[in-house]
Scaffold this motif. Sequence first.
Motif, short mmCIF file in Angstrom:
data_model
loop_
_atom_site.label_atom_id
_atom_site.label_comp_id
_atom_site.label_asym_id
_atom_site.label_seq_id
_atom_site.Cartn_x
_atom_site.Cartn_y
_atom_site.Cartn_z
N THR A 1 72.10 34.82 29.72
CA THR A 1 72.67 35.23 30.87
C THR A 1 72.96 36.74 30.65
O THR A 1 73.28 37.17 29.65
CB THR A 1 74.20 34.70 30.90
N LEU B 1 77.30 40.05 33.33
CA LEU B 1 78.12 38.93 34.04
C LEU B 1 79.04 38.43 33.18
O LEU B 1 79.22 37.06 33.27
CB LEU B 1 77.06 38.16 34.60
N TRP B 2 79.62 39.08 32.06
CA TRP B 2 80.42 38.73 31.01
C TRP B 2 81.60 39.53 30.98
O TRP B 2 81.44 40.82 30.91
CB TRP B 2 79.72 38.63 30.08
#
Length: 145
Positions: free
Chosen positions: A109, A113-114
């Motif tokens: 990922t 996006l974390w």
Amino acid sequence: MPYWEIFTPESAFTPEDKEQLSERITSIYVDYVNLPKFYVVVLFKDMPPNTMYVGGKAHNNFIRIRLDHIARQMDDPAVRKLCMEVIEEKLAPFVKDRGYDWEVHIDETPMDLWRTQGLVPPPPESDIEKLWAKENRPVPYELTG
């Protein structure tokens, strides 16, 4: 963050097994990638009989492992190969050596996006990431750039 989901037959692992395996998994990321320990999350999902099917048939001796890598990406095929070899070596005493059938896969990922504790994780190998590793927790910091 490495996030592992391990789907196992019920009672495949004792609580002690789960802790030992989680420590082995965590060591992969601490020893090879210098990640903070708290980045590594392992979730065991005990599956009742006849809930795991392979090829359309119940497979009650099967362990499925799904990994999500976020904190680092593996662009180099040699690094990918080494990663899979290390994973298999760490799993072997709990899976292969106990006679289970198994499968492992990794998704990656994008790091943007974390979030952890609402914070954007610091850049890899940065001083703030090293502080996070030392403290074994996210520490608020100011984003630059």
